[in-house]
Scaffold this motif. Structure first.
Motif, PDB file in Angstrom:
ATOM      1  N   PRO A   1       0.839  -1.209   0.000  1.00 40.67           N
ATOM      2  CA  PRO A   1       0.000   0.000   0.000  1.00 40.67           C
ATOM      3  C   PRO A   1       0.870   1.255   0.000  1.00 40.67           C
ATOM      4  O   PRO A   1       1.993   1.248   0.493  1.00 40.67           O
ATOM      5  CB  PRO A   1      -0.792  -0.121   1.304  1.00 40.67           C
ATOM      6  CG  PRO A   1      -0.728  -1.568   1.670  1.00 40.67           C
ATOM      7  CD  PRO A   1       0.598  -2.056   1.167  1.00 40.67           C
ATOM      8  N   GLN A   2       0.331   2.326  -0.551  1.00 38.24           N
ATOM      9  CA  GLN A   2       1.028   3.601  -0.509  1.00 38.24           C
ATOM     10  C   GLN A   2       1.090   4.107   0.920  1.00 38.24           C
ATOM     11  O   GLN A   2       0.211   3.821   1.734  1.00 38.24           O
ATOM     12  CB  GLN A   2       0.302   4.622  -1.389  1.00 38.24           C
ATOM     13  CG  GLN A   2       0.296   4.264  -2.863  1.00 38.24           C
ATOM     14  CD  GLN A   2      -0.538   5.226  -3.693  1.00 38.24           C
ATOM     15  OE1 GLN A   2      -1.122   6.162  -3.161  1.00 38.24           O
ATOM     16  NE2 GLN A   2      -0.590   4.983  -4.994  1.00 38.24           N
TER      17      GLN A   2
ATOM     18  N   ASN B   1       0.384   6.239   3.875  1.00 37.25           N
ATOM     19  CA  ASN B   1      -0.797   7.058   4.113  1.00 37.25           C
ATOM     20  C   ASN B   1      -1.093   7.069   5.606  1.00 37.25           C
ATOM     21  O   ASN B   1      -1.054   6.013   6.251  1.00 37.25           O
ATOM     22  CB  ASN B   1      -1.998   6.493   3.343  1.00 37.25           C
ATOM     23  CG  ASN B   1      -3.127   7.497   3.208  1.00 37.25           C
ATOM     24  OD1 ASN B   1      -3.459   8.188   4.167  1.00 37.25           O
ATOM     25  ND2 ASN B   1      -3.712   7.576   2.021  1.00 37.25           N
TER      26      ASN B   1
ATOM     27  N   GLY C   1      -7.198   2.668   4.326  1.00 34.56           N
ATOM     28  CA  GLY C   1      -7.730   2.604   2.974  1.00 34.56           C
ATOM     29  C   GLY C   1      -6.766   3.101   1.914  1.00 34.56           C
ATOM     30  O   GLY C   1      -7.187   3.518   0.840  1.00 34.56           O
ATOM     31  N   ALA C   2      -5.465   3.097   2.204  1.00 32.41           N
ATOM     32  CA  ALA C   2      -4.482   3.543   1.218  1.00 32.41           C
ATOM     33  C   ALA C   2      -4.499   2.613   0.014  1.00 32.41           C
ATOM     34  O   ALA C   2      -4.640   1.400   0.145  1.00 32.41           O
ATOM     35  CB  ALA C   2      -3.093   3.586   1.833  1.00 32.41           C
ATOM     36  N   ALA C   3      -4.340   3.200  -1.170  1.00 29.54           N
ATOM     37  CA  ALA C   3      -4.386   2.418  -2.399  1.00 29.54           C
ATOM     38  C   ALA C   3      -3.169   1.509  -2.501  1.00 29.54           C
ATOM     39  O   ALA C   3      -2.077   1.858  -2.063  1.00 29.54           O
ATOM     40  CB  ALA C   3      -4.443   3.361  -3.599  1.00 29.54           C
ATOM     41  N   GLN C   4      -3.391   0.337  -3.088  1.00 26.79           N
ATOM     42  CA  GLN C   4      -2.297  -0.601  -3.301  1.00 26.79           C
ATOM     43  C   GLN C   4      -1.489  -0.166  -4.516  1.00 26.79           C
ATOM     44  O   GLN C   4      -2.050   0.176  -5.565  1.00 26.79           O
ATOM     45  CB  GLN C   4      -2.859  -2.016  -3.530  1.00 26.79           C
ATOM     46  CG  GLN C   4      -1.821  -3.111  -3.562  1.00 26.79           C
ATOM     47  CD  GLN C   4      -1.353  -3.519  -2.168  1.00 26.79           C
ATOM     48  OE1 GLN C   4      -2.061  -3.294  -1.189  1.00 26.79           O
ATOM     49  NE2 GLN C   4      -0.193  -4.123  -2.084  1.00 26.79           N
ATOM     50  N   GLN C   5      -0.179  -0.149  -4.380  1.00 27.17           N
ATOM     51  CA  GLN C   5       0.671   0.205  -5.508  1.00 27.17           C
ATOM     52  C   GLN C   5       0.678  -0.908  -6.541  1.00 27.17           C
ATOM     53  O   GLN C   5       0.403  -2.068  -6.233  1.00 27.17           O
ATOM     54  CB  GLN C   5       2.099   0.464  -5.023  1.00 27.17           C
ATOM     55  CG  GLN C   5       2.226   1.650  -4.092  1.00 27.17           C
ATOM     56  CD  GLN C   5       3.633   1.800  -3.534  1.00 27.17           C
ATOM     57  OE1 GLN C   5       4.460   0.909  -3.677  1.00 27.17           O
ATOM     58  NE2 GLN C   5       3.904   2.926  -2.898  1.00 27.17           N
TER      59      GLN C   5
END
Length: 227
Positions: free
Chosen positions: A52-53, A55, A59-63
């Motif tokens: 994950p990014q 953050n 709920g951080a977006a997955q790279q």
């Protein structure tokens, strides 16, 4: 009476800063998979990683998955992941060989490692409340408590030289082990148990994969035997 309190406090202080309960992570010795299909064959490993990014919020977006060479890895995961071919070597017969050139290989092993935390697939989780109490009582000289957390997925895909998928299997790795660092744990010493945990689960999952890949479904058995 004050003398008794002082003695009691001194004993408590010695207990908290004395013995260090370091995690003991045993790296397994795996048995090479001596399948006929792997004898005298050349393997190429193609390893990708994602987390994950960074953050502050959930709920951080997955790279996106990226080749290992494009990513800066944590000190915990770097030894095992950047020396992946050494772990692969332990899985295979002595007659097999590992290459850095995919064009010369008989098999390509594609690996995707996906961490669920932006601290990496394995990380040290600092126990704030527990350590705060101890540090207040010992003026900041107590041993520090962590949990070593393993939380990642790893996917293995084995392809032949014609890029036909021969076998695939996914693994979900979750583990937690208490670990304590002492005041004299400098450099990589504090990270060694966590580094061993990363190595342990890559070895175990990869070994299970090759064992299962060596006895594939009937429709793939002919392909493997002809490779």
């Amino acid at each position: 009476m004050p003398l008794m309190k002082l003695a009691t406090a001194s004993i408590a202080l010695m207990v908290m800063v004395g013995c260090v309960s370091r995690a003991q992570i045993d790296v397994p010795k795996v048995t090479p998979v001596e399948a006929q299909a792997y004898q005298h064959k050349v393997f190429y490993s193609d390893v990708y990683y994602s987390q994950p990014q960074a953050n502050l919020f959930s709920g951080a977006a997955q790279q996106a998955m990226q080749p290992l060479g494009h990513i800066k890895l944590s000190r915990i995961c770097s030894p095992a992941m950047t020396h992946f071919n050494q772990l692969l070597r332990e899985q295979l017969p002595a007659s097999s060989r590992i290459t850095h050139d995919a064009r010369t290989s008989d098999y390509r092993l594609q690996v995707e490692i996906q961490a669920h935390e932006n601290r990496g697939p394995v990380y040290l989780d600092y126990l704030i409340a527990q350590n705060l109490t101890k540090n207040l009582l010992t003026f900041g000289v107590a041993n520090e408590d962590f949990d070593i957390i393993a939380d990642f997925d790893v996917q293995y895909r084995l392809y032949d030289k014609n890029e036909q998928l021969l076998f695939s299997k996914d693994y979900a790795v979750q583990d937690s082990v208490p670990h304590q660092a002492g005041n004299f744990d400098f450099g990589d010493r504090i990270f060694l148990p966590a580094q061993n945990m990363m190595k342990k689960y890559l070895l175990l999952t990869m070994n299970d994969f090759f064992v299962n890949a060596s006895r594939p479904s009937p429709e793939l058995a002919a392909v493997l035997s002809d490779s």
